[in-house]
Enzyme design. Sequence first.
Site, PDB file in Angstrom:
ATOM      1  CE  LYS A  10      -3.976  -2.203   2.349  1.00 37.71           C
ATOM      2  NZ  LYS A  10      -4.623  -2.103   3.634  1.00 37.71           N
ATOM      3  CE1 TYR A  50      -9.395  -3.364   1.275  1.00 39.27           C
ATOM      4  CE2 TYR A  50      -8.417  -1.219   0.413  1.00 39.27           C
ATOM      5  CZ  TYR A  50      -8.394  -2.499   1.319  1.00 39.27           C
ATOM      6  OH  TYR A  50      -7.041  -2.733   1.530  1.00 39.27           O
ATOM      7  CG  PHE A  58     -13.023   2.120   8.059  1.00 37.02           C
ATOM      8  CD1 PHE A  58     -12.772   1.450   7.290  1.00 37.02           C
ATOM      9  CD2 PHE A  58     -13.624   0.977   9.173  1.00 37.02           C
ATOM     10  CE1 PHE A  58     -12.596  -0.283   6.912  1.00 37.02           C
ATOM     11  CE2 PHE A  58     -13.861  -0.200   9.071  1.00 37.02           C
ATOM     12  CZ  PHE A  58     -13.682  -0.898   7.893  1.00 37.02           C
ATOM     13  NE  ARG A 107      -2.369  -5.976   6.937  1.00 37.69           N
ATOM     14  CZ  ARG A 107      -3.467  -6.463   6.623  1.00 37.69           C
ATOM     15  NH1 ARG A 107      -3.833  -7.500   7.402  1.00 37.69           N
ATOM     16  NH2 ARG A 107      -4.160  -6.203   5.724  1.00 37.69           N
ATOM     17  CG  HIS A 124      -5.064  -6.447  -0.070  1.00 39.00           C
ATOM     18  ND1 HIS A 124      -6.229  -6.456   0.490  1.00 39.00           N
ATOM     19  CD2 HIS A 124      -5.153  -7.232  -1.019  1.00 39.00           C
ATOM     20  CE1 HIS A 124      -7.189  -7.361  -0.169  1.00 39.00           C
ATOM     21  NE2 HIS A 124      -6.465  -7.833  -1.209  1.00 39.00           N
ATOM     22  CD  GLU A 135      -8.756  -8.990  -3.226  1.00 37.56           C
ATOM     23  OE1 GLU A 135      -9.548  -8.722  -2.105  1.00 37.56           O
ATOM     24  OE2 GLU A 135      -7.761  -9.528  -3.000  1.00 37.56           O
TER      25      GLU A 135
HETATM   26  P1  IDP Z   1      -7.487  -7.433   5.712  1.00 41.56           P
HETATM   27  O1  IDP Z   1      -6.900  -6.281   4.708  1.00 41.56           O
HETATM   28  O2  IDP Z   1      -7.095  -8.033   6.885  1.00 41.56           O
HETATM   29  O3  IDP Z   1      -8.318  -8.306   4.761  1.00 41.56           O
HETATM   30  P2  IDP Z   1     -10.465  -6.289   5.944  1.00 41.56           P
HETATM   31  O4  IDP Z   1     -11.335  -6.553   6.895  1.00 41.56           O
HETATM   32  O5  IDP Z   1     -10.826  -6.872   4.524  1.00 41.56           O
HETATM   33  O6  IDP Z   1      -8.930  -6.692   6.374  1.00 41.56           O
HETATM   34  O7  IDP Z   1     -10.355  -4.467   5.563  1.00 41.56           O
HETATM   35  C1  IDP Z   1      -9.586  -3.936   4.483  1.00 41.56           C
HETATM   36  C2  IDP Z   1      -8.915  -2.774   5.132  1.00 41.56           C
HETATM   37  O8  IDP Z   1      -9.699  -1.692   5.709  1.00 41.56           O
HETATM   38  C3  IDP Z   1      -7.908  -3.160   6.317  1.00 41.56           C
HETATM   39  O9  IDP Z   1      -6.583  -3.729   5.550  1.00 41.56           O
HETATM   40  C4  IDP Z   1      -7.464  -2.001   6.733  1.00 41.56           C
HETATM   41  O10 IDP Z   1      -6.875  -0.738   5.816  1.00 41.56           O
HETATM   42  C5  IDP Z   1      -9.041  -1.084   6.544  1.00 41.56           C
HETATM   43  N1  IDP Z   1      -9.696  -1.478   7.726  1.00 41.56           N
HETATM   44  C6  IDP Z   1     -10.309  -2.511   8.358  1.00 41.56           C
HETATM   45  N2  IDP Z   1     -10.808  -2.570   9.577  1.00 41.56           N
HETATM   46  C7  IDP Z   1     -10.548  -1.091   9.818  1.00 41.56           C
HETATM   47  C8  IDP Z   1     -11.149  -0.141  11.136  1.00 41.56           C
HETATM   48  O11 IDP Z   1     -11.722  -0.794  11.926  1.00 41.56           O
HETATM   49  N3  IDP Z   1     -10.699   1.118  11.160  1.00 41.56           N
HETATM   50  C9  IDP Z   1      -9.826   1.546   9.912  1.00 41.56           C
HETATM   51  N4  IDP Z   1      -9.614   1.023   9.057  1.00 41.56           N
HETATM   52  C10 IDP Z   1      -9.883  -0.491   8.750  1.00 41.56           C
HETATM   53 MG    MG Z   2      -9.913  -8.295   3.263  1.00 38.78          MG
END
Ligand code: IDP
Ligand code: MG
Length: 165
Positions: A10, A50, A58, A107, A124, A135
């Site tokens: 990212k 997304y 968010f 991370r 990601h 994706e």
């Molecule tokens: P992942 O990236 O671990 O698969 P996802 O739930 O798919 O997690 O969320 C995608 C992206 O959204 C995360 O990598 C992060 O950048 C952002 N994100 C997820 N949950 C939150 C949150 O609670 N607050 C702020 N950003 C979030």
């Molecule tokens: Mg995800």
Amino acid sequence: MVEQTLVLIKPDGLSKSLTGNVLTRLSETKLEIVASRIVEVSKELAEQHYAMLKDKPFFPDLIKYLMGGFHKKKVMALVYYGDDAIAKIRKICGATNPEEADPVSIRGAYGRITTKGVYENVIHASTNPEEAEREIKLWFAPDEIIMDLYPVKTVKGTFEKKIWV
Ligand code: IDP
Ligand code: MG
């Protein structure tokens, strides 16, 4: 099972010069890189990537983050291929919340939550084969991957494209 998975480094990862560190960590998996490109992410691409999170509070900041609105406007997209690629890569990435992620994960080591609450979590990675297919097809055309990971067809026609002069 042999799988493929999409990885994005990212904009925070690129801005912090973490590309080499991240690729080195991912190389521990011994998976094969079958595609890579540097992408300037449009709003449309970020929103499609997304799409499943569009109702989250968010979401607007997440789109701005992926587009590079807080950093440099670029993302490195890669496809990794091999045995259990999805789980192997996810494990090295660590948990979504960088403060809760294992400190030796990517991370955990390099991510942060900004005072504004944006998760800057560097990387990601797809979570399952269906998500990986959606994706990979979003970020790469068949010609940009060194193998046909999914069925393809050849279309003939006149398409506008840039060529070197
Ligand atoms: P992942 O990236 O671990 O698969 P996802 O739930 O798919 O997690 O969320 C995608 C992206 O959204 C995360 O990598 C992060 O950048 C952002 N994100 C997820 N949950 C939150 C949150 O609670 N607050 C702020 N950003 C979030
Ligand atoms: Mg995800």
